[in-house]
Scaffold this motif. Structure first.
Motif, PDB file in Angstrom:
ATOM      1  N   ALA A   1       0.830  -1.211   0.000  1.00 21.61           N
ATOM      2  CA  ALA A   1       0.000   0.000   0.000  1.00 21.61           C
ATOM      3  C   ALA A   1       0.860   1.255   0.000  1.00 21.61           C
ATOM      4  N   ALA A   2       1.967   1.233   0.712  1.00 18.38           N
ATOM      5  CA  ALA A   2       2.852   2.398   0.792  1.00 18.38           C
ATOM      6  C   ALA A   2       3.712   2.535  -0.453  1.00 18.38           C
ATOM      7  N   GLY A   3       4.130   1.393  -1.028  1.00 14.65           N
ATOM      8  CA  GLY A   3       4.981   1.424  -2.209  1.00 14.65           C
ATOM      9  C   GLY A   3       6.380   1.915  -1.873  1.00 14.65           C
ATOM     10  N   PRO A   4       7.193   2.193  -2.893  1.00 13.72           N
ATOM     11  CA  PRO A   4       8.550   2.682  -2.631  1.00 13.72           C
ATOM     12  C   PRO A   4       8.546   4.161  -2.257  1.00 13.72           C
ATOM     13  N   SER A   5       9.486   4.583  -1.442  1.00  9.77           N
ATOM     14  CA  SER A   5       9.611   5.997  -1.119  1.00  9.77           C
ATOM     15  C   SER A   5      10.390   6.699  -2.225  1.00  9.77           C
ATOM     16  N   THR A   6      10.397   8.017  -2.178  1.00  9.00           N
ATOM     17  CA  THR A   6      11.143   8.788  -3.182  1.00  9.00           C
ATOM     18  C   THR A   6      12.620   8.413  -3.159  1.00  9.00           C
ATOM     19  N   ALA A   7      13.142   8.152  -1.950  1.00 10.83           N
ATOM     20  CA  ALA A   7      14.558   7.814  -1.807  1.00 10.83           C
ATOM     21  C   ALA A   7      14.889   6.449  -2.393  1.00 10.83           C
ATOM     22  N   GLU A   8      13.868   5.591  -2.535  1.00  9.79           N
ATOM     23  CA  GLU A   8      14.109   4.214  -2.970  1.00  9.79           C
ATOM     24  C   GLU A   8      13.602   3.928  -4.388  1.00  9.79           C
TER      25      GLU A   8
ATOM     26  N   LYS B   1       4.685  -2.486  15.488  1.00 13.78           N
ATOM     27  CA  LYS B   1       6.096  -2.182  15.250  1.00 13.78           C
ATOM     28  C   LYS B   1       6.618  -2.858  13.983  1.00 13.78           C
ATOM     29  N   SER B   2       6.027  -3.980  13.603  1.00 11.78           N
ATOM     30  CA  SER B   2       6.405  -4.624  12.341  1.00 11.78           C
ATOM     31  C   SER B   2       5.946  -3.788  11.153  1.00 11.78           C
TER      32      SER B   2
ATOM     33  N   MET C   1       7.935   0.116   6.827  1.00 14.07           N
ATOM     34  CA  MET C   1       8.084   1.445   6.229  1.00 14.07           C
ATOM     35  C   MET C   1       9.537   1.911   6.309  1.00 14.07           C
ATOM     36  N   GLU C   2      10.211   1.596   7.395  1.00  6.51           N
ATOM     37  CA  GLU C   2      11.625   1.952   7.555  1.00  6.51           C
ATOM     38  C   GLU C   2      12.477   1.250   6.499  1.00  6.51           C
ATOM     39  N   LEU C   3      12.166   0.001   6.194  1.00 10.16           N
ATOM     40  CA  LEU C   3      12.934  -0.744   5.195  1.00 10.16           C
ATOM     41  C   LEU C   3      12.811  -0.116   3.803  1.00 10.16           C
ATOM     42  N   ALA C   4      11.669   0.547   3.548  1.00 15.44           N
ATOM     43  CA  ALA C   4      11.474   1.232   2.265  1.00 15.44           C
ATOM     44  C   ALA C   4      11.867   2.702   2.338  1.00 15.44           C
ATOM     45  N   LYS C   5      12.455   3.124   3.464  1.00 19.32           N
ATOM     46  CA  LYS C   5      12.941   4.500   3.666  1.00 19.32           C
ATOM     47  C   LYS C   5      11.828   5.544   3.615  1.00 19.32           C
ATOM     48  N   HIS C   6      10.638   5.177   4.106  1.00 26.47           N
ATOM     49  CA  HIS C   6       9.556   6.161   4.191  1.00 26.47           C
ATOM     50  C   HIS C   6       9.806   7.094   5.374  1.00 26.47           C
ATOM     51  N   ASN C   7       9.201   8.278   5.310  1.00 27.66           N
ATOM     52  CA  ASN C   7       9.436   9.275   6.355  1.00 27.66           C
ATOM     53  C   ASN C   7       8.732   8.909   7.656  1.00 27.66           C
TER      54      ASN C   7
ATOM     55  N   MET D   1       1.876   6.333  10.793  1.00 31.96           N
ATOM     56  CA  MET D   1       0.555   5.906  10.334  1.00 31.96           C
ATOM     57  C   MET D   1       0.486   4.380  10.206  1.00 31.96           C
ATOM     58  N   ALA D   2       1.573   3.766   9.751  1.00 31.26           N
ATOM     59  CA  ALA D   2       1.620   2.305   9.664  1.00 31.26           C
ATOM     60  C   ALA D   2       1.547   1.700  11.060  1.00 31.26           C
ATOM     61  N   PHE D   3       2.265   2.314  11.999  1.00 28.42           N
ATOM     62  CA  PHE D   3       2.219   1.867  13.399  1.00 28.42           C
ATOM     63  C   PHE D   3       0.791   1.966  13.938  1.00 28.42           C
ATOM     64  N   GLN D   4       0.134   3.104  13.685  1.00 24.58           N
ATOM     65  CA  GLN D   4      -1.221   3.309  14.203  1.00 24.58           C
ATOM     66  C   GLN D   4      -2.200   2.303  13.605  1.00 24.58           C
TER      67      GLN D   4
END
Length: 380
Positions: free
Chosen positions: A102-109, A241-242, A247-253, A259-262
């Protein structure tokens, strides 16, 4: 605030639980899981199958056959993995994959999209498997029984002691495999997040067992806020936390990570409330339904009724011989405000999970995440 979220249009859009009710067309849990698995590419109910079919665990499984004929909980746990995976939340890994897609790749990735399969990075798939392994390990560890409380009908003492050893060995093996795979992700923040989730699980299970070990303690003297804190540790922290770690693995902000945590937190809270409510909302049955006296409806019932009156109802339901009349206690709880309040809480957390999804673009994966919420807040 969250009771009447507005409808959102467009493909993959979601609807809030308007007026405190989920959509009339909310699909059954098994159907929602099946459709979601197609989106991420393969059945995630058996994500830990490679580990479960390893030589080490195959040898353990052969030994566990000795427990057949006893009432050791490890047998029920093993059956649940094979026969009941779609009726329980044996799908934390699936949620991790869905929110990753759903999040997809971040701009950095964006330049590393060649590492993606079906819109999900290989590291995120590894994380989903790690999450399932940790969850499975703790389910196995929960199958350890208190030898001092055994009855003759439970099975021979020697077999029950053997079952405990198998539960410890199997759970430790799964947890060790999860930790090894976690280190291979080579991301210190992800390691920190998942390690803290394991610590939360240990703390949550300790809270669950500490009061019950006290003599003559049938139920905790807690309110719904304390209940939520404990349930977050033992049921929600790992998924929340997973999802953040994915999201951290895809370098999202940080905002997307939160929001993923929530979503993970509130979706699993609504699922836990839904599970606790089942003995009180299912159709009439002649069978006696045993439920936890520390489940959400019971805790809320105690909050409305008062501790002394609640203990009195429990004692009256016990009758002679200390055998609990759960039917009588169930009717007492249903006659109060505990059940309706628990349903409201379930839908409140469902709406919080749906609100978190606003940060993700419309897609099939986001719709699947919303459908999981609808299924967890669906009552007959």
């Amino acid at each position: 605030m969250w009771g009447a979220l507005a409808r959102r249009g467009g493909r993959g859009g979601w609807r809030g639980l308007a007026a405190g009710r989920p959509p009339a067309a909310a699909a059954p849990w098994s159907q929602v899981v099946s459709e979601a698995e197609k989106i991420v590419g393969y059945p995630t109910s058996f994500m830990s199958l490679r580990c479960l079919l390893s030589d080490e665990l195959s040898n353990i499984a052969m030994q566990v056959r000795k427990l057949v004929g006893t009432k050791h909980p490890l047998l029920d746990t093993a059956r649940g993995f094979v026969c009941d995976s779609r009726n329980n939340l044996q799908m934390r890994g699936l949620v991790v994959l869905l929110i990753s897609k759903a999040a997809g790749p971040s701009t950095a990735e964006l330049s590393f999209q060649h590492n993606m399969v079906s819109g999900i990075y290989s590291s995120q798939r590894s994380l989903a498997e790690i999450t399932e392994l940790i969850h499975t390990a703790f389910l196995v560890h929960r199958g350890i029984v208190n030898i001092g409380e055994l009855k003759s009908c439970d099975g021979p003492l020697k077999d029950m002691q053997f079952g405990n050893k198998m539960a410890v060995l199997s759970g430790d093996f799964l947890l060790a495999n999860a930790c090894t795979s976690l280190a291979q992700l080579q991301n210190t923040k992800v390691v920190e997040l998942i390690s803290s989730a394991i610590g939360d699980l240990v703390q949550g299970i300790y809270y669950e067992n500490s009061k019950l070990s006290e003599e003559n303690c049938l139920t905790d003297d807690i309110g719904i806020s304390t209940w939520k804190e404990q349930v977050f540790l033992s049921h929600s922290a790992l998924l929340a936390k997973s999802c953040q770690a994915a999201m951290e693995l895809a370098k999202h902000n940080a905002e997307i990570q939160d929001m993923a945590f929530q979503y993970g937190k509130h979706m699993s809270m609504s699922h836990k409330l839904h599970s606790d409510l089942q003995p009180f909302v299912k159709g009439s049955s002649s069978d006696t339904v045993v439920f936890s006296l520390n489940s959400a409806p019971a805790v809320l019932h105690q909050e409305f009724l008062g501790r002394e009156a609640w203990i009195k109802q429990i004692r009256e339901a016990q009758g002679k011989g200390s055998i609990m009349d759960y039917k009588k206690l169930q009717e007492a709880i249903k006659a109060g405000k505990g059940v309706t309040s628990a349903i409201d809480q379930c839908r409140f957390h469902g709406n919080r999970a749906l609100a978190a999804l606003e940060s993700f673009p419309p897609s099939e994966a986001r719709s699947a995440l919303a459908n999981i919420v609808y299924a967890a807040t669906r009552f007959s």
